[in-house]
Design a protein around this motif. Structure first.
Motif, mmCIF file in Angstrom:
data_model
loop_
_atom_site.group_PDB
_atom_site.id
_atom_site.type_symbol
_atom_site.label_atom_id
_atom_site.label_comp_id
_atom_site.label_asym_id
_atom_site.label_seq_id
_atom_site.Cartn_x
_atom_site.Cartn_y
_atom_site.Cartn_z
ATOM 1 N N ASP A 1 0.836 -1.209 0.000
ATOM 2 C CA ASP A 1 0.000 0.000 0.000
ATOM 3 C C ASP A 1 0.870 1.257 0.000
ATOM 4 O OD1 ASP A 1 -2.271 -1.533 -0.026
ATOM 5 O OD2 ASP A 1 -2.661 -1.355 2.122
ATOM 6 N N ALA A 2 1.969 1.219 0.767
ATOM 7 C CA ALA A 2 2.872 2.368 0.802
ATOM 8 C C ALA A 2 3.538 2.584 -0.554
ATOM 9 C CB ALA A 2 3.929 2.161 1.890
ATOM 10 N N PHE A 3 3.975 1.491 -1.184
ATOM 11 C CA PHE A 3 4.648 1.604 -2.481
ATOM 12 C C PHE A 3 3.683 2.072 -3.560
ATOM 13 C CE2 PHE A 3 6.205 -0.019 -6.539
ATOM 14 C CZ PHE A 3 7.544 0.350 -6.496
ATOM 15 N N ALA B 1 10.134 6.825 20.152
ATOM 16 C CA ALA B 1 9.718 6.548 18.780
ATOM 17 C C ALA B 1 8.227 6.248 18.670
ATOM 18 C CB ALA B 1 10.524 5.378 18.215
ATOM 19 N N TYR B 2 7.595 5.857 19.756
ATOM 20 C CA TYR B 2 6.147 5.648 19.742
ATOM 21 C C TYR B 2 5.395 6.918 20.156
ATOM 22 C CZ TYR B 2 6.145 0.648 18.781
ATOM 23 O OH TYR B 2 6.264 -0.563 18.164
ATOM 24 N N ILE B 3 5.829 7.537 21.226
ATOM 25 C CA ILE B 3 5.069 8.647 21.795
ATOM 26 C C ILE B 3 5.123 9.901 20.925
ATOM 27 C CG2 ILE B 3 4.952 10.253 23.748
ATOM 28 C CD1 ILE B 3 5.832 7.881 25.521
ATOM 29 N N LEU B 4 6.305 10.266 20.430
ATOM 30 C CA LEU B 4 6.438 11.512 19.667
ATOM 31 C C LEU B 4 5.643 11.504 18.356
ATOM 32 C CD1 LEU B 4 10.199 12.454 20.271
ATOM 33 C CD2 LEU B 4 8.143 13.368 21.387
ATOM 34 N N PRO B 5 5.696 10.445 17.548
ATOM 35 C CA PRO B 5 4.885 10.479 16.315
ATOM 36 C C PRO B 5 3.385 10.411 16.572
ATOM 37 C CG PRO B 5 6.030 8.377 16.503
ATOM 38 C CD PRO B 5 6.598 9.273 17.550
ATOM 39 N N VAL B 6 2.968 9.694 17.635
ATOM 40 C CA VAL B 6 1.541 9.683 17.977
ATOM 41 C C VAL B 6 1.098 11.101 18.317
ATOM 42 C CG1 VAL B 6 -0.166 8.924 19.681
ATOM 43 C CG2 VAL B 6 1.441 7.276 18.712
ATOM 44 N N LEU B 7 1.904 11.814 19.108
ATOM 45 C CA LEU B 7 1.597 13.202 19.447
ATOM 46 C C LEU B 7 1.570 14.060 18.190
ATOM 47 C CD1 LEU B 7 1.187 15.507 21.462
ATOM 48 C CD2 LEU B 7 3.680 15.643 21.695
ATOM 49 N N ALA B 8 2.536 13.838 17.283
ATOM 50 C CA ALA B 8 2.596 14.622 16.049
ATOM 51 C C ALA B 8 1.331 14.431 15.214
ATOM 52 C CB ALA B 8 3.832 14.220 15.239
ATOM 53 N N ILE B 9 0.871 13.185 15.082
ATOM 54 C CA ILE B 9 -0.334 12.908 14.295
ATOM 55 C C ILE B 9 -1.543 13.596 14.905
ATOM 56 C CG2 ILE B 9 -1.955 11.084 13.621
ATOM 57 C CD1 ILE B 9 0.499 9.233 13.299
ATOM 58 N N ILE B 10 -1.667 13.541 16.223
ATOM 59 C CA ILE B 10 -2.807 14.156 16.905
ATOM 60 C C ILE B 10 -2.792 15.670 16.731
ATOM 61 C CG2 ILE B 10 -3.813 14.606 19.189
ATOM 62 C CD1 ILE B 10 -2.961 11.769 19.960
ATOM 63 N N LEU B 11 -1.596 16.249 16.676
ATOM 64 C CA LEU B 11 -1.477 17.698 16.577
ATOM 65 C C LEU B 11 -1.801 18.247 15.187
ATOM 66 C CD1 LEU B 11 1.740 18.442 18.683
ATOM 67 C CD2 LEU B 11 -0.628 18.997 19.270
ATOM 68 N N ILE B 12 -1.686 17.402 14.150
ATOM 69 C CA ILE B 12 -1.899 17.937 12.797
ATOM 70 C C ILE B 12 -3.145 17.391 12.104
ATOM 71 C CG2 ILE B 12 0.521 18.528 12.378
ATOM 72 C CD1 ILE B 12 -0.607 15.569 10.560
ATOM 73 N N VAL B 13 -3.719 16.318 12.646
ATOM 74 C CA VAL B 13 -4.932 15.761 12.055
ATOM 75 C C VAL B 13 -6.141 16.217 12.863
ATOM 76 C CG1 VAL B 13 -6.159 13.654 11.407
ATOM 77 C CG2 VAL B 13 -3.673 13.762 11.212
ATOM 78 N N LEU C 1 -7.949 7.992 9.927
ATOM 79 C CA LEU C 1 -6.583 8.117 9.435
ATOM 80 C C LEU C 1 -6.167 6.836 8.714
ATOM 81 C CD1 LEU C 1 -4.131 10.050 9.566
ATOM 82 C CD2 LEU C 1 -3.341 8.727 11.528
ATOM 83 N N THR C 2 -5.719 6.978 7.480
ATOM 84 C CA THR C 2 -5.400 5.804 6.684
ATOM 85 C C THR C 2 -4.061 5.189 7.038
ATOM 86 O OG1 THR C 2 -4.471 7.234 4.960
ATOM 87 C CG2 THR C 2 -6.788 6.603 4.755
ATOM 88 N N GLY C 3 -3.203 5.904 7.716
ATOM 89 C CA GLY C 3 -1.915 5.338 8.075
ATOM 90 C C GLY C 3 -0.881 6.387 8.373
ATOM 91 N N PHE C 4 0.284 5.899 8.761
ATOM 92 C CA PHE C 4 1.398 6.754 9.123
ATOM 93 C C PHE C 4 1.746 7.710 7.988
ATOM 94 C CE2 PHE C 4 5.885 7.701 9.451
ATOM 95 C CZ PHE C 4 6.112 7.900 10.808
ATOM 96 N N LEU C 5 1.790 7.204 6.768
ATOM 97 C CA LEU C 5 2.189 8.035 5.632
ATOM 98 C C LEU C 5 1.146 9.088 5.273
ATOM 99 C CD1 LEU C 5 3.893 5.374 3.333
ATOM 100 C CD2 LEU C 5 4.997 7.155 4.692
ATOM 101 N N GLY C 6 -0.092 8.881 5.725
ATOM 102 C CA GLY C 6 -1.097 9.923 5.526
ATOM 103 C C GLY C 6 -0.728 11.185 6.282
ATOM 104 N N ALA C 7 -0.210 11.018 7.505
ATOM 105 C CA ALA C 7 0.234 12.167 8.289
ATOM 106 C C ALA C 7 1.477 12.791 7.661
ATOM 107 C CB ALA C 7 0.516 11.737 9.721
ATOM 108 N N THR D 1 10.408 9.199 1.752
ATOM 109 C CA THR D 1 10.031 8.742 3.093
ATOM 110 C C THR D 1 9.283 7.419 3.009
ATOM 111 O OG1 THR D 1 9.873 11.031 3.863
ATOM 112 C CG2 THR D 1 8.797 9.362 5.214
ATOM 113 N N ALA D 2 8.443 7.258 1.996
ATOM 114 C CA ALA D 2 7.731 5.994 1.812
ATOM 115 C C ALA D 2 8.704 4.850 1.570
ATOM 116 C CB ALA D 2 6.740 6.113 0.650
ATOM 117 N N ALA D 3 9.761 5.119 0.791
ATOM 118 C CA ALA D 3 10.771 4.092 0.530
ATOM 119 C C ALA D 3 11.476 3.686 1.821
ATOM 120 C CB ALA D 3 11.781 4.601 -0.494
ATOM 121 N N LEU D 4 11.813 4.666 2.656
ATOM 122 C CA LEU D 4 12.433 4.373 3.952
ATOM 123 C C LEU D 4 11.462 3.631 4.863
ATOM 124 C CD1 LEU D 4 14.294 7.758 4.606
ATOM 125 C CD2 LEU D 4 15.314 5.570 3.953
ATOM 126 N N PHE D 5 10.181 4.006 4.787
ATOM 127 C CA PHE D 5 9.126 3.338 5.552
ATOM 128 C C PHE D 5 9.069 1.848 5.179
ATOM 129 C CE2 PHE D 5 4.694 1.926 5.851
ATOM 130 C CZ PHE D 5 4.340 2.306 7.131
#
Length: 497
Positions: free
Chosen positions: A123-125, A252-264, A272-278, A297-301
């Motif tokens: 799905d990411a690719f 690595a878990y807490i900071l991105p969860v906070l980031a997603i909540i802050l921008i979505v 939310l469809t996934g990490f790459l959606g954010a 970023t998707a390739a690194l993901f």
């Protein structure tokens, strides 16, 4: 005598030791932990719970992730045998129990790789790099390639394999750091979403709903000990590597969860469809370079997902191979390590075949009752990793109490009492998560909470619980059959002095 046998190894297991290639230094162990623990695919799932999930992610990190890392750091440095947790359970409760624990721990990963990870990677690719039509031969090629590249990385010698795993761990850190940093830039430029402080108030229903996902994400600090015989100095390096890995994993878990909540927006987090959606949302701040950076970023993901699957294959396949060599998994044929690569190639290939079979089932069973049944079975089978800790936690607690003669380079604060207290809390957590996996809806029913089986699973409660409990029983029966099938291999133990 029974205790003496439990501390011995079969002749086959001993013969494999000369094939282990010393490869892992402290930094390699740390990167292995980062590769195995951080599941990019579950970060967005945690974030869908909004502010309350953030609360539970932090709370469980402080009361579960860090404590379980401490227990595994002490046990792993005190008992640094190849096969890790298989030997810990064997020392504590004998081979049959150890055989069941190792199968529960191992079988998760080929099913996870073929039934989940390769789908997320595809799905990411297709969504962010190059579109491939769903159901086409291209989709099959991508997913099969993903599975067998992960298996190949587990097959090659660890001196080379660890480089790919380390690179994958670094890729994960880069992806997460880029999301967090870009979120800050995005917020300064466009404003953040109002934070729902009221949503931080914990509820029982919120905890029960998110607990299995969080606990599944937070386990695995003992995984590198599967290759203890391939570490340069496991007694010295295990504990520091786990401590560092636990700090990295927590952030690595807490900071991105906070980031997603802050921008979505709060009303869109559930969808939310996934990490790459954010990632796509916040990367808009880079203007014309946004599309390229999202693809990168998707390739690194995807590479991070590949390293995740391969790291777990390296660990769990070694555990299962040691179990086979030690007389608990059929004839011992699967207990052979390759003389050329120093890896358990036969178990690696078995895992690859299982992943391929589950991929074929997941690609074929897409509609109707069969698809619903497959989803239930796959979800339960993947979650056997979590259930295995129902055995692992009591085992390390027993070793802490009864094997005080063993030198412990690292000790949990508070000594035996501290270890036992922490172990008790962890065991309660694991029981809650395991009940949620094997008997979904049970805790909700006890506490009067709503749980719609038809909406969640597509079938009635009785059918769901037949398949979840049946799947778990089938896995345990496989383990018991493997033990019974290894009787001849264990006979040499009775003649040992």
């Amino acid at each position: 005598m029974a205790n003496n046998i439990n501390t011995q190894s079969t002749a086959l297991a001993k013969s494999q030791e000369k094939r282990f290639i010393k490869s892992l230094a402290r930094i390699d162990i740390t990167l292995f932990i980062v590769a195995a623990i951080i599941s990019l695919d579950t970060i967005a799932t945690i974030a869908t719970g909004g502010a309350q999930s953030l609360f539970w992610a932090i709370f469980v990190a402080l009361t579960f992730l860090i404590p379980i890392a401490m227990l595994m750091a002490e046990t792993g440095s005190a008992f640094p045998e190849e096969g890790g947790l298989y030997n810990w359970v064997k020392f504590a409760y004998g081979r049959l129990t150890a055989g069941i624990a190792s199968v529960l721990y191992w079988i998760t990963n080929p099913l996870w790789l073929g039934g989940s990870l390769c789908f997320i990677a595809f799905d990411a690719f297709s969504g962010y790099i190059f579109e491939i039509k769903g159901g086409s031969i291209g989709e099959w090629i991508f997913k099969l390639a993903f599975i067998w590249i992960a298996i190949y990385l587990a097959v090659i010698n660890l001196k080379l394999g660890k480089k790919f795993i380390g690179a994958g761990a670094i890729a994960k850190v880069i992806v997460i750091a880029s999301l967090v940093i870009t979120t800050a830039i995005y917020g300064i430029k466009n404003g953040f979403q109002p934070f729902d402080f009221g949503g931080l108030t914990p509820t029982l229903g919120g905890f029960i709903a998110i607990a299995p996902v969080i606990l599944f994400s937070y386990v695995g600090f003992e995984a590198p000990n599967a290759a203890s015989g391939e570490m340069f100095d496991p007694k010295k390096d295990t504990a520091p590597a786990i401590r560092r890995g636990s700090v990295i994993a927590t952030l690595a878990y807490i900071l991105p969860v906070l980031a997603i909540i802050l921008i979505v927006p709060s009303d869109q987090v559930e969808g939310l469809t996934g990490f790459l959606g954010a990632v796509k949302e916040v990367y808009s701040v880079y203007g014309g370079a946004a599309d390229f950076l999202v693809s990168l970023t998707a390739a690194l993901f995807i590479f991070g997902l590949l390293s995740l699957g391969s790291a777990w294959m390296m660990a769990t396949d070694r555990i299962q191979a040691i179990a086979a060599a030690d007389g608990t998994f059929f004839s011992g044929w699967f207990g052979e390590f390759s003389a050329k690569y120093g890896t358990p190639v036969r178990v690696n290939l078995l895992s690859g075949v299982m992943s391929t079979v589950f991929l074929a089932a997941a690609m074929t069973l897409v509609d109707g009752d069969a698809a619903s049944i497959f989803t239930v079975v796959l979800t339960c089978a993947i979650s056997t990793l979590l259930v295995s800790y129902v055995i692992i936690i009591p085992s390390v607690m027993k070793l802490n109490r009864t094997r005080r003669d063993v030198v412990r380079p690292y000790e949990v604060p508070g000594g035996v009492r501290g270890f036992q207290a922490i172990g008790t809390v962890l065991f309660l957590y694991i029981c809650i998560g395991s009940i949620g996996v094997v008997f979904p809806g049970t805790l909700e029913s006890i506490f009067g909470l709503e749980y719609n089986f038809q909406e969640i699973w597509g079938m009635a409660r009785s059918n769901v619980q037949i398949f979840t409990a049946g799947t778990m029983l089938a896995v345990i029966l496989i383990a018991v059959a493997g033990y019974l099938g290894s009787k001849k291999l264990r006979e040499s133990l009775n003649n040992s002095k």
